[in-house]
Scaffold this active site. Structure first.
Site, PDB file in Angstrom:
ATOM      1  N   ASN A 212      39.158  34.272  24.632  1.00 24.86           N
ATOM      2  CA  ASN A 212      40.199  35.132  24.053  1.00 24.86           C
ATOM      3  C   ASN A 212      41.451  34.298  23.817  1.00 24.86           C
ATOM      4  O   ASN A 212      41.472  33.105  24.090  1.00 24.86           O
ATOM      5  CB  ASN A 212      40.486  36.317  24.993  1.00 24.86           C
ATOM      6  N   ASP A 281      35.316  40.369  30.142  1.00 23.12           N
ATOM      7  CA  ASP A 281      34.518  41.409  30.811  1.00 23.12           C
ATOM      8  C   ASP A 281      33.025  41.157  30.677  1.00 23.12           C
ATOM      9  O   ASP A 281      32.227  41.639  31.473  1.00 23.12           O
ATOM     10  CB  ASP A 281      34.859  42.779  30.205  1.00 23.12           C
ATOM     11  N   LYS A 291      21.870  23.347  22.149  1.00 23.97           N
ATOM     12  CA  LYS A 291      22.582  24.077  21.091  1.00 23.97           C
ATOM     13  C   LYS A 291      21.599  24.898  20.276  1.00 23.97           C
ATOM     14  O   LYS A 291      20.566  24.382  19.845  1.00 23.97           O
ATOM     15  CB  LYS A 291      23.325  23.083  20.181  1.00 23.97           C
ATOM     16  N   PHE A 326      47.872  42.840  35.438  1.00 26.35           N
ATOM     17  CA  PHE A 326      48.426  42.898  34.087  1.00 26.35           C
ATOM     18  C   PHE A 326      47.447  43.714  33.253  1.00 26.35           C
ATOM     19  O   PHE A 326      46.262  43.804  33.591  1.00 26.35           O
ATOM     20  CB  PHE A 326      48.574  41.489  33.496  1.00 26.35           C
ATOM     21  N   LYS A 340      44.659  52.114  35.318  1.00 19.97           N
ATOM     22  CA  LYS A 340      44.219  50.872  35.987  1.00 19.97           C
ATOM     23  C   LYS A 340      44.865  50.758  37.365  1.00 19.97           C
ATOM     24  O   LYS A 340      44.244  50.305  38.320  1.00 19.97           O
ATOM     25  CB  LYS A 340      44.541  49.657  35.114  1.00 19.97           C
ATOM     26  N   LYS A 344      42.166  50.537  40.377  1.00 23.48           N
ATOM     27  CA  LYS A 344      41.982  49.230  41.030  1.00 23.48           C
ATOM     28  C   LYS A 344      42.851  49.077  42.281  1.00 23.48           C
ATOM     29  O   LYS A 344      42.980  47.980  42.818  1.00 23.48           O
ATOM     30  CB  LYS A 344      42.257  48.108  40.008  1.00 23.48           C
TER      31      LYS A 344
HETATM   32  O1  PMT Z   1      48.375  33.783  28.598  1.00 23.78           O
HETATM   33  P1  PMT Z   1      49.359  34.211  27.552  1.00 23.78           P
HETATM   34  O2  PMT Z   1      49.028  33.649  26.200  1.00 23.78           O
HETATM   35  O3  PMT Z   1      50.779  33.978  27.948  1.00 23.78           O
HETATM   36  O4  PMT Z   1      49.170  35.809  27.359  1.00 23.78           O
HETATM   37  C1  PMT Z   1      49.545  36.623  28.454  1.00 23.78           C
HETATM   38  C2  PMT Z   1      48.530  37.767  28.637  1.00 23.78           C
HETATM   39  C3  PMT Z   1      48.634  38.674  27.449  1.00 23.78           C
HETATM   40  C4  PMT Z   1      47.146  37.202  28.788  1.00 23.78           C
HETATM   41  C5  PMT Z   1      48.934  38.494  29.944  1.00 23.78           C
HETATM   42  O5  PMT Z   1      50.279  38.955  29.828  1.00 23.78           O
HETATM   43  C6  PMT Z   1      48.002  39.647  30.207  1.00 23.78           C
HETATM   44  O6  PMT Z   1      48.158  40.739  29.695  1.00 23.78           O
HETATM   45  N1  PMT Z   1      46.985  39.370  31.058  1.00 23.78           N
HETATM   46  C7  PMT Z   1      45.930  40.341  31.353  1.00 23.78           C
HETATM   47  C8  PMT Z   1      44.941  40.313  30.230  1.00 23.78           C
HETATM   48  C9  PMT Z   1      43.756  41.156  30.561  1.00 23.78           C
HETATM   49  O7  PMT Z   1      42.675  40.720  30.844  1.00 23.78           O
HETATM   50  O8  PMT Z   1      44.101  42.454  30.566  1.00 23.78           O
HETATM   51  P2  PMT Z   1      42.932  43.598  30.821  1.00 23.78           P
HETATM   52  O9  PMT Z   1      43.612  44.917  30.573  1.00 23.78           O
HETATM   53  O10 PMT Z   1      41.670  43.268  30.085  1.00 23.78           O
HETATM   54  O11 PMT Z   1      42.627  43.420  32.411  1.00 23.78           O
HETATM   55  C10 PMT Z   1      43.358  44.166  33.351  1.00 23.78           C
HETATM   56  C11 PMT Z   1      43.506  43.392  34.630  1.00 23.78           C
HETATM   57  O12 PMT Z   1      42.221  43.200  35.220  1.00 23.78           O
HETATM   58  C12 PMT Z   1      44.115  42.007  34.479  1.00 23.78           C
HETATM   59  O13 PMT Z   1      44.963  41.805  35.602  1.00 23.78           O
HETATM   60  C13 PMT Z   1      42.932  41.068  34.553  1.00 23.78           C
HETATM   61  O14 PMT Z   1      43.292  39.820  35.155  1.00 23.78           O
HETATM   62  C14 PMT Z   1      41.989  41.827  35.451  1.00 23.78           C
HETATM   63  N2  PMT Z   1      40.573  41.593  35.188  1.00 23.78           N
HETATM   64  C15 PMT Z   1      40.022  41.949  33.997  1.00 23.78           C
HETATM   65  C16 PMT Z   1      38.668  41.752  33.790  1.00 23.78           C
HETATM   66  C17 PMT Z   1      37.878  41.220  34.843  1.00 23.78           C
HETATM   67  N3  PMT Z   1      36.556  41.033  34.673  1.00 23.78           N
HETATM   68  N4  PMT Z   1      38.450  40.883  36.016  1.00 23.78           N
HETATM   69  C18 PMT Z   1      39.785  41.066  36.209  1.00 23.78           C
HETATM   70  O15 PMT Z   1      40.313  40.756  37.271  1.00 23.78           O
END
Ligand code: PMT
Length: 406
Positions: A212, A281, A291, A326, A340, A344
């Site tokens: 991503n 995810d 490949k 986040f 969330k 969580k």
């Molecule tokens: O890195 P930059 O370019 O500065 O961009 C910053 C950012 C946009 C990446 C950052 O600010 C941000 O939003 N990070 C979280 C991105 C994300 O995965 O969001 P989500 O809504 O998909 O996940 C929610 C939370 O679950 C996040 O804390 C993530 O770390 C966590 N997660 C998600 C999926 C997973 N399998 N395990 C997790 O722990």
């Protein structure tokens, strides 16, 4: 782009007689740009390498050289300079000034100012590697540490004397962090914190992966800001183009599963965990050893679910431990954030609009909506470092409210 930590701070820089003094001129310029109030004190030998006029032009202030100035107000310069300082940096610090400070001498303006100040004093040694290794220099540096001086170790590498080895003046990015730390309240002193940053990469074959747009900037800013607040910082990072922030311990990972292992290894010892990483995810169900030829690629790529690290951390959260997530959303930020937060078992979640103008992925700035059980707060649109500073301020107040670990 948001107030910097140096704005309005009184920083005294003591310059000694070393060729590395020309590098410190650049540091003065950087600090002046960040609106610090920089006063430069030069030893007599320093003026042989760089003129006082250079430092005066770069700092925008008078440079102090002689023990006694010309006017009556200058007679107590050594007292006034040190009295108002927020921090004093001696760079480059020669073996000679280190020896004189270790012995409490006050025979010029710089050493007298140092003895008269209550501000923290940071020392950046710079000298030939044999001088740096000499037992007398080692003993004097240890004496300074015992007296409470902060020593910023020199780097190894090629020096002006065309010799390799220890003794090269520390890099500005390192010194800048120690300066910032010295003028920041150490609210996280004694805390170990874990920050995740960057994307994960989910491989399909040796050439291709799913990932991503995360650059890691938000997470790295959080790690940098936590170090400045006195925390011991573990940064679990996906692949990024960013250097590890000085003072931070970085654990590099590629996939979500590797990030899961690394995070759970360290989480138990941390009082705060901040999950800024963009964790994939899903991963391709099949990992091909070679490949995949384009004609053989199955366009209906089968995916397998990755572990939800944050969900697992929520299940394992210990008393007194804070868990901050986040959320990357493009609409319904408050509702999605609250969902969330509850699902969580988070203490706080920072929701950023990844469809916004210069917010979220890749950019230098961000704007987050903070959601907690006690309500929401929209932070200003500002630099990611300032966003990190504001987030740590709120985390720190949560820490003070949370029951300490049993
Ligand atoms: O890195 P930059 O370019 O500065 O961009 C910053 C950012 C946009 C990446 C950052 O600010 C941000 O939003 N990070 C979280 C991105 C994300 O995965 O969001 P989500 O809504 O998909 O996940 C929610 C939370 O679950 C996040 O804390 C993530 O770390 C966590 N997660 C998600 C999926 C997973 N399998 N395990 C997790 O722990």
């Amino acid at each position: 782009m948001g107030q910097t930590v140096f704005a309005g701070k009184k920083i005294v820089i003591g310059v000694c007689g070393s060729i590395a003094a020309f590098k410190v001129a650049g540091w003065v310029s950087e600090l002046a740009k960040e609106e610090a109030m920089v006063s430069v004190v030069m030893t007599a030998s320093a003026t042989e390498f760089v003129t006082p006029l250079t430092f005066a032009a770069l700092s925008g202030n008078n440079v102090h050289t002689g023990m006694f100035g010309t006017g009556k107000e200058d007679v107590m310069t050594h007292i006034s300079i040190g009295r108002d300082a927020d921090v004093i940096l001696i760079a480059p610090a020669t073996a000679n000034v280190i020896a004189r400070l270790a012995n409490g001498m006050a025979d010029d303006l710089l050493t007298t100012t140092i003895l008269a100040t209550r501000a923290q004093v940071l020392v950046c040694p710079a000298m030939n590697s044999r001088m740096y290794a000499h037992p007398a220099t080692r003993r004097n540096l240890q004496t300074l540490k015992d007296l409470g001086y902060g020593i910023i170790d020199p780097e190894s590498g090629m020096m002006a004397c065309k010799e390799e080895g220890d003794g090269r003046l520390a890099e500005w990015d390192t010194v800048k962090e120690h300066l910032a730390k010295s003028i920041t309240p150490q609210a996280l002193q004694g805390h170990k914190v874990l920050v995740t940053a960057g994307p994960t990469r989910e491989p399909l074959d040796p050439a291709r992966f799913l990932s991503n747009r995360s650059s890691g900037k938000m997470g790295y800013a959080l790690a940098r800001s936590a170090f400045r607040r006195g925390a011991e910082v573990i940064l679990v990072s996906g692949p990024t183009a960013l250097p590890c922030p000085p003072g931070v311990t970085r654990v590099n990972v590629q996939t979500a599963e590797e990030m899961y292992e690394a995070v759970l290894t360290h989480a138990g010892a941390c009082s705060v965990i901040v999950k800024a990483a963009a964790v994939a995810d899903y991963r391709p169900e099949e990992l091909h050893e070679h490949k995949v030829k384009k004609e053989n690629i199955d366009v209906n790529l089968l995916l397998a679910k990755n572990p939800d690290i944050l969900l697992e951390l929520g299940k394992r959260k210990k008393t007194g431990q804070l868990l901050i997530g986040f959320a990357a959303e493009s609409r319904n930020l408050a509702e999605e954030g609250l969902k969330k937060l509850r699902k969580k078992n988070l203490d706080l979640i920072a929701v950023n609009d990844i469809g916004g103008d210069n917010t979220g992925f890749e950019g230098e700035s961000n704007q987050v909506l903070l959601v907690s059980s006690s309500g929401t707060e929209i932070l200003p649109h500002t630099s990611k470092l300032h966003t990190a500073d504001l987030l740590w301020e709120r985390i720190t107040s949560l820490l003070m409210q949370s029951p300490q670990k049993a």
